[in-house]
Enzyme design. Structure first.
Site, PDB file in Angstrom:
ATOM      1  N   CYS A 146      -1.173   5.460  -4.215  1.00 26.50           N
ATOM      2  CA  CYS A 146      -2.084   5.288  -3.078  1.00 26.50           C
ATOM      3  C   CYS A 146      -1.651   6.208  -1.939  1.00 26.50           C
ATOM      4  CB  CYS A 146      -2.099   3.838  -2.617  1.00 26.50           C
ATOM      5  SG  CYS A 146      -2.778   2.700  -3.829  1.00 26.50           S
ATOM      6  N   SER A 167      -5.995   5.778  -0.780  1.00 23.55           N
ATOM      7  CA  SER A 167      -6.552   4.426  -0.821  1.00 23.55           C
ATOM      8  C   SER A 167      -5.685   3.534   0.050  1.00 23.55           C
ATOM      9  CB  SER A 167      -6.577   3.912  -2.261  1.00 23.55           C
ATOM     10  OG  SER A 167      -7.026   2.571  -2.320  1.00 23.55           O
ATOM     11  N   ALA A 168      -6.303   2.879   1.025  1.00 24.37           N
ATOM     12  CA  ALA A 168      -5.531   2.148   2.023  1.00 24.37           C
ATOM     13  C   ALA A 168      -6.045   0.725   2.177  1.00 24.37           C
ATOM     14  CB  ALA A 168      -5.591   2.876   3.368  1.00 24.37           C
ATOM     15  N   ASP A 169      -5.282  -0.227   1.648  1.00 28.31           N
ATOM     16  CA  ASP A 169      -5.536  -1.662   1.810  1.00 28.31           C
ATOM     17  C   ASP A 169      -5.048  -2.030   3.208  1.00 28.31           C
ATOM     18  OD1 ASP A 169      -5.366  -4.434   1.884  1.00 28.31           O
ATOM     19  OD2 ASP A 169      -4.305  -4.628  -0.019  1.00 28.31           O
ATOM     20  N   ASN A 177       3.101   0.612   4.526  1.00 26.71           N
ATOM     21  CA  ASN A 177       3.131   2.070   4.444  1.00 26.71           C
ATOM     22  C   ASN A 177       3.558   2.703   5.764  1.00 26.71           C
ATOM     23  OD1 ASN A 177       0.080   1.608   2.669  1.00 26.71           O
ATOM     24  ND2 ASN A 177       2.076   1.937   1.714  1.00 26.71           N
ATOM     25  N   HIS A 207      -9.899   0.540   3.680  1.00 21.52           N
ATOM     26  CA  HIS A 207     -10.752  -0.610   3.386  1.00 21.52           C
ATOM     27  C   HIS A 207     -10.091  -1.948   3.704  1.00 21.52           C
ATOM     28  CE1 HIS A 207      -8.616   0.672  -0.320  1.00 21.52           C
ATOM     29  NE2 HIS A 207      -8.346  -0.620  -0.435  1.00 21.52           N
ATOM     30  N   ALA A 263      -5.241  -7.860  -4.317  1.00 15.89           N
ATOM     31  CA  ALA A 263      -6.233  -7.421  -5.303  1.00 15.89           C
ATOM     32  C   ALA A 263      -5.530  -6.548  -6.334  1.00 15.89           C
ATOM     33  CB  ALA A 263      -7.353  -6.648  -4.616  1.00 15.89           C
TER      34      ALA A 263
END
Length: 264
Positions: A146, A167-169, A177, A207, A263
């Site tokens: 990610c 991709s960033a939760d 991070n 997101h 998730a």
């Protein structure tokens, strides 16, 4: 950490509803950047308690070049458990690419050693880069990177780092991070005898999972406390010699943790 709260608000207000690999669904924006002046304090969230032990051990694990979760398990860190196979293996993920990027001739490249040598040799280089995104290996990884690519920059005797995260939760992943790469920047600055500059965090698909919306709203209702200070053992001059005991967080005041499902 106003900049992080601004990110959450922006995605809540402007995010597009999207489906995702996990089937959970997200609110998502594409392209967002945050900047943290590391001389102003250690960017660890204060509006919820963050598990710093996991962050430090994970970073040390990356730097070992390890791709098996045994070290993490031995130190009570469970953040990779969901993706490991029965033997604890993850495939050629971050640590492998950082320390053992495969060459066509069968050899390997230690990107961490090489980038530190390059910073010392030519701090004005525009090639101070480490990549975890190896296209040839992505399909072999239990979870493709990610946080995929980072670059160092030296100016006025200060070291800065920019991370590109595909991709960033935002609720669960991004706080880890931020702290992890801020800490890595501090460690590299110390071994290269440089002062601290900025950590720049560039997000691709940023997101919020739909089952995190209430948690995000709860966090946004809280007032931040002043940032803590991270102390690093000044005797350590080898990036691979750092141990967990070499890091001390001072003056960390936070609101309680907020639980949310991961998730997978």
């Amino acid at each position: 950490m106003k900049v992080y709260h601004d990110l959450m608000r922006h995605v809540l207000e402007q995010g597009h509803k999207k489906e995702d690999r996990t089937g959970t669904g997200t609110l998502s924006v594409f392209g967002y950047q945050m900047r943290f002046d590391l001389s102003e304090g250690f960017p660890l969230l204060t509006t919820k308690k963050v598990h710093l032990k996991s962050i430090i051990h994970e970073l040390l694990w990356f730097l070992q070049g390890s791709t098996n979760i045994a070290y993490l398990k031995e130190n009570g860190v469970t953040i990779w458990d969901e993706w490991a196979d029965a033997e604890g293996n993850l495939g050629p993920v971050y640590g492998y690419q950082w320390r053992n990027w495969p060459k066509p001739d069968g050899g390997h490249i230690d990107q961490i050693s090489e980038v530190i040598a390059a910073i010392k040799r030519n701090p004005d280089s525009r090639r101070l880069i480490v990549s975890a995104w190896n296209v040839a290996d992505v399909d072999k990884m239990k979870l493709p990177p990610c946080h995929a690519f980072f670059q160092f920059y030296v100016a006025d005797g200060k070291l800065s780092c920019q991370l590109y995260q595909r991709s960033a939760d935002i609720f669960l992943g991004v706080p880890f991070n931020i702290a992890s790469y801020a800490l890595l920047t501090m460690m590299v600055a110390q071994v290269c005898d440089l002062k601290l500059g900025d950590f720049v965090h560039t997000l691709g698909d940023a997101h919020i999972y739909l089952n995190h919306l209430e948690q995000v709203k709860e966090q946004l209702s809280r007032e931040p406390y002043p940032l803590p200070v991270m102390r690093i053992n000044p005797e350590v001059k080898d990036i691979f010699a750092f141990r967990f005991e070499d890091f001390t967080l001072e003056n960390y005041q936070s609101h309680p943790a907020i639980k949310a499902p991961v998730a997978v």
